[in-house]
Design a protein around this motif. Structure first.
Motif, mmCIF file in Angstrom:
data_model
loop_
_atom_site.group_PDB
_atom_site.id
_atom_site.type_symbol
_atom_site.label_atom_id
_atom_site.label_comp_id
_atom_site.label_asym_id
_atom_site.label_seq_id
_atom_site.Cartn_x
_atom_site.Cartn_y
_atom_site.Cartn_z
ATOM 1 N N GLU A 39 0.770 -1.359 -0.038
ATOM 2 C CA GLU A 39 0.039 0.017 -0.055
ATOM 3 C C GLU A 39 0.939 1.139 -0.001
ATOM 4 O O GLU A 39 0.461 2.279 -0.618
ATOM 5 C CB GLU A 39 -1.031 0.006 1.107
ATOM 6 C CG GLU A 39 -2.040 -0.990 1.064
ATOM 7 C CD GLU A 39 -2.740 -1.277 2.454
ATOM 8 O OE1 GLU A 39 -3.737 -0.356 2.307
ATOM 9 O OE2 GLU A 39 -2.571 -1.852 3.308
ATOM 10 N N LYS A 42 2.244 1.756 -3.500
ATOM 11 C CA LYS A 42 1.197 2.306 -4.573
ATOM 12 C C LYS A 42 1.146 4.034 -4.183
ATOM 13 O O LYS A 42 1.103 4.633 -5.207
ATOM 14 C CB LYS A 42 0.037 1.820 -4.262
ATOM 15 C CG LYS A 42 -0.345 0.258 -4.678
ATOM 16 C CD LYS A 42 -1.651 -0.292 -4.007
ATOM 17 C CE LYS A 42 -1.734 -1.814 -4.458
ATOM 18 N NZ LYS A 42 -3.007 -2.364 -3.764
ATOM 19 N N TYR A 45 4.256 5.274 -6.076
ATOM 20 C CA TYR A 45 3.926 5.378 -7.538
ATOM 21 C C TYR A 45 3.077 6.486 -7.827
ATOM 22 O O TYR A 45 3.305 7.104 -8.900
ATOM 23 C CB TYR A 45 3.290 3.942 -7.881
ATOM 24 C CG TYR A 45 3.190 3.839 -9.443
ATOM 25 C CD1 TYR A 45 4.139 3.459 -10.172
ATOM 26 C CD2 TYR A 45 1.837 4.052 -9.960
ATOM 27 C CE1 TYR A 45 3.793 3.164 -11.356
ATOM 28 C CE2 TYR A 45 1.588 3.898 -11.211
ATOM 29 C CZ TYR A 45 2.812 3.590 -12.069
ATOM 30 O OH TYR A 45 2.329 3.558 -13.471
ATOM 31 N N LYS A 46 1.866 6.534 -7.261
ATOM 32 C CA LYS A 46 0.832 7.413 -7.584
ATOM 33 C C LYS A 46 1.470 9.038 -7.396
ATOM 34 O O LYS A 46 1.395 9.796 -8.417
ATOM 35 C CB LYS A 46 -0.220 7.443 -6.702
ATOM 36 C CG LYS A 46 -1.459 8.422 -6.812
ATOM 37 C CD LYS A 46 -2.474 8.268 -6.011
ATOM 38 C CE LYS A 46 -3.840 8.941 -6.377
ATOM 39 N NZ LYS A 46 -3.704 10.419 -5.715
#
Length: 270
Positions: A39, A42, A45-46
């Motif tokens: 999590e 992520k 990455y975003k």
């Protein structure tokens, strides 16, 4: 070969560094018991993609690294692979090592965070790791040598009774994530390449509670302490300029770095 950057190229590296540093602000509020390292990955990455950059680590190396960030817990020194099965627990220390590439230039940095109620011993380890960087960066000035930086890290860390990982090093950075020269976390003053305007480097102390011996785990990426004791990691990319080092990956502490500058508050005290 050491590649000396132009002023225009360093301007591009400032953007890559700013995006890299934004990851830490994005993930820090989420580093709590119960969240998985996947999590957190992520979120990293975003943050990078929404800024128009690409994750520098995703697909890097052999075997290709499967995540955006290396997320390493407790006795893991570096290169921890994000996983839905790795759930943060109260008392963990969590290093997030991440990079971004935009317009052909890279940023690279790492922070070690605390999760929940962390022991005083772990906090001191993290604080010492950070302090060693900020002491050593004072040596990153034109005319000094690589060894002046390395020796400063070693002298301070060992004076506190901690170990310094030998096999893993800092490095040059620019159009490639890893460039010459190697920037060791130990060494002798007056040795190594002389620092000149336009050199861009990543200094990343990796220190341990016990022995500095390390081992590669079966996933072929994660490296942990051999004795199972805690490790901390702190990194910034920086450029050598005429009036001192410019920190590319620590907003608010870029330039100028005067001899009496006050370093950022430690993540161990937040």
């Amino acid at each position: 070969m050491i590649y000396i950057k132009t002023d225009a190229e360093i301007e591009k590296m400032k953007l890559a560094g700013k995006i890299t540093a934004a990851v830490f602000d994005a993930v820090e509020p989420h580093i709590k018991p119960g969240i998985s390292t996947a999590e957190l990955d992520k979120i990293a990455y975003k943050t990078i993609v929404e800024a128009g950059a690409k994750p520098a680590f995703l697909g890097y190396g052999e075997p290709p690294f499967p995540g955006t960030a290396c997320i390493s817990l407790n006795d893991e020194v570096v290169h921890g692979i994000p996983s839905e099965k790795r759930i943060l627990a109260d008392g963990d220390i969590v290093s997030v090592d991440v990079g971004a590439v935009i317009d052909g230039f890279y940023g690279d940095a790492c922070r070690t965070f605390t999760c929940g109620n962390v022991s005083d011993e772990a906090k001191d380890l993290i604080r010492t790791c950070e302090d060693s960087f900020w002491l050593a960066i004072r040596e990153a000035r034109i005319g000094n040598r690589i060894g002046d930086i390395s020796a400063t890290v070693q002298e301070f860390v060992e004076s506190k009774g901690y170990g310094i990982v030998r096999e893993l090093t800092g490095h040059g950075i620019g159009r490639h994530l890893h460039e010459d020269p190697d920037l060791l976390n130990y060494g002798r003053r007056g040795r190594g390449a002389r620092l000149v305007k336009g050199m861009c480097l990543a200094l990343e102390p990796m220190i341990t509670q016990g022995s500095y011996d390390i081992k590669l785990l079966s996933d072929q990426w994660t490296i942990s302490t051999r004795d199972g004791k805690l490790s901390a990691h702190y990194e910034n990319s920086f450029a050598i300029l005429e009036d001192g080092p410019y920190i590319l990956t620590c907003p608010g502490f870029e330039r100028p770095l005067a001899a009496d500058f006050k370093q950022p508050k430690s993540y161990s005290d937040r």
